[in-house]
Design an enzyme around this catalytic site. Sequence first.
Site, short mmCIF file in Angstrom:
data_model
loop_
_atom_site.label_atom_id
_atom_site.label_comp_id
_atom_site.label_asym_id
_atom_site.label_seq_id
_atom_site.Cartn_x
_atom_site.Cartn_y
_atom_site.Cartn_z
N ARG A 52 0.83 -1.20 0.00
CA ARG A 52 0.00 0.00 0.00
C ARG A 52 0.87 1.26 0.00
O ARG A 52 2.04 1.23 0.34
CB ARG A 52 -0.91 0.02 1.24
CG ARG A 52 -2.03 -0.99 1.21
CD ARG A 52 -2.83 -0.92 2.50
NE ARG A 52 -1.98 -1.15 3.67
CZ ARG A 52 -1.52 -0.21 4.47
NH1 ARG A 52 -1.82 1.06 4.26
NH2 ARG A 52 -0.76 -0.52 5.51
N LYS A 194 -8.14 -2.58 1.36
CA LYS A 194 -7.99 -1.76 2.56
C LYS A 194 -8.75 -0.45 2.47
O LYS A 194 -9.11 0.16 3.49
CB LYS A 194 -6.51 -1.51 2.85
CG LYS A 194 -5.77 -2.76 3.31
CD LYS A 194 -6.41 -3.43 4.54
CE LYS A 194 -5.57 -4.56 5.07
NZ LYS A 194 -6.25 -5.36 6.09
N SER A 231 1.20 -7.68 10.94
CA SER A 231 1.83 -8.57 9.98
C SER A 231 3.00 -9.33 10.61
O SER A 231 3.80 -8.75 11.34
CB SER A 231 2.35 -7.74 8.80
OG SER A 231 2.91 -8.56 7.83
N LYS A 235 -1.43 -14.23 12.60
CA LYS A 235 -2.88 -14.08 12.59
C LYS A 235 -3.56 -15.04 11.62
O LYS A 235 -4.53 -15.71 11.96
CB LYS A 235 -3.20 -12.62 12.24
CG LYS A 235 -4.66 -12.22 12.23
CD LYS A 235 -4.81 -10.71 12.26
CE LYS A 235 -4.07 -9.99 11.18
NZ LYS A 235 -4.77 -9.98 9.90
N THR A 236 -3.05 -15.09 10.38
CA THR A 236 -3.64 -15.97 9.37
C THR A 236 -3.34 -17.43 9.69
O THR A 236 -4.23 -18.30 9.65
CB THR A 236 -3.10 -15.61 7.97
OG1 THR A 236 -3.48 -14.26 7.68
CG2 THR A 236 -3.67 -16.53 6.92
#
Length: 522
Positions: A52, A194, A231, A235-236
Amino acid sequence: MKDTASLGLDGVGKVFHNLSYDELFEHEKANNEGTVTENGTFSVDTGIFTGRSPKDKYFVDQDPSKKYIAWGKINLPISKELFDKLLKKAKAQLSGKDIYVQDAYAGSSQSSRRAVRFITEVAWQAHFVKNMFIRPSESELENFKPDFTVYNACKCVNDEWQKDGLNSEVFVIFNIEENVGVIGGTWYGGEMKKGIFSMMNYWLPLENKLPMHCSANVGKDGDTALFFGLSGTGKTTLSTDPHRALIGDDEHGWDDEGVFNFEGGCYAKCINLSAENEPEIYAAIRKNALLENVVIDGSGKVDYNDASKTENTRVSYPIEHIENHEKSLKAGHPKNIIFLTADAFGVLPPVSKLSKEQAMYYFLSGYTAKVAGTERGVKEPEATFSACFGEPFMPMHPTVYAKLLGEKIDKHGVHVYLVNTGWSGGAYGVGKRMSIKATRACVNAILDGSITKCEFENFDEFNLAIPKALEGVETKLLNPINTWANASEYKEARSKLAKMFVENFKRYGAEGEQIAAAGPRS
């Protein structure tokens, strides 16, 4: 598409409206937009932007939204006149061409979702949208009326950016009152994802609903768990569990009915991905998935270990590619919330139980630590604090979200834990990273409730409750002072990290004073 006038463009060529996956695949190949890998996954490069561009994101400074936005380095203002100028430029880029229009929902809760229309001239960007957002049924598409429209004019730039007082030729801009977003100058797919997340973070709190940058899963008994983390914290990975149904891996809301996914897909990091370590994600990379910025050899084989283009290699795929997912993309109110941090200083314990006040404090802190290799220029461990574990996407003041979290924890009797997936026995370079096995044991004890039966002790300086013993975790790991060769060096590192927390929390001033009492002392 019959009503092309509603697109607001000055004439168009062909309009490819809500194409199927197979049709998009054929367009991507015909347009030479990327490469087909050996297993049929399409792969694209996003140009010079492989992430981003947060310094190029702006909101129109106007009533009534200006009263709710927390203006500053994250949320930058743009005038209505400049927005209109850039919108006109973007529309000129998209006019007179063949374009792709993709309609989707953000939010699986019917009472909270928003209908979003994306307009682009690039097939793979329509594919990305189809992967990442909730795909309406045929009957829903017949009566689809967008609440918000995104014009993705990635091929045009703002040559007058200096004169306009902007950061660069790239622009990612939002007009809340007119329900329009515009992207120019960057091809990165995550800007669309996002951007809508930022808008959900504006809309929902006004309805007393909590938007969250977290993953979520649910057990066979209907026990929902949320996983917050920046990140690289897991989490994933930790929410993708063969014994629990995945609700979603990144963005959720919490309304009066429970937890619901904003998305209909996942956007996973690919760097160092392997079938052994992350089998569900690895298996999800197949036809209809979309790879970004990976390195591919002449035979179409992907090298997931190659970071020569970027560390931020990605794949988007429809959530159906995860075999064990919750089909409704929603579940009841959470039983457990887990804050994940990768503490590279080797200070924090592997698991701690938090009070409601501590939950609000660590939520507002949003701590992790970058280590060498994760970002350019990072050579030593570096503390990172991102409010609500997603500050770049929060248009309102972070305390708005923290207060909503506290209210919901109270109302639904939620247990909250802090889990360190980082280092133990010393800082990065000296200590060792927590094994996935130990972290899984901590998470499993939270999810099956066995941790509540543990005897707890106080973790000095941070005043956290930590278990004295926990099945599946070596006892000496539970209090990190026991893993360091030199206890006095550990205490020095602990005090240093505590001071970082205290210093960071000063930003909240009087508004955060009461919550600050739940944090560490220095």
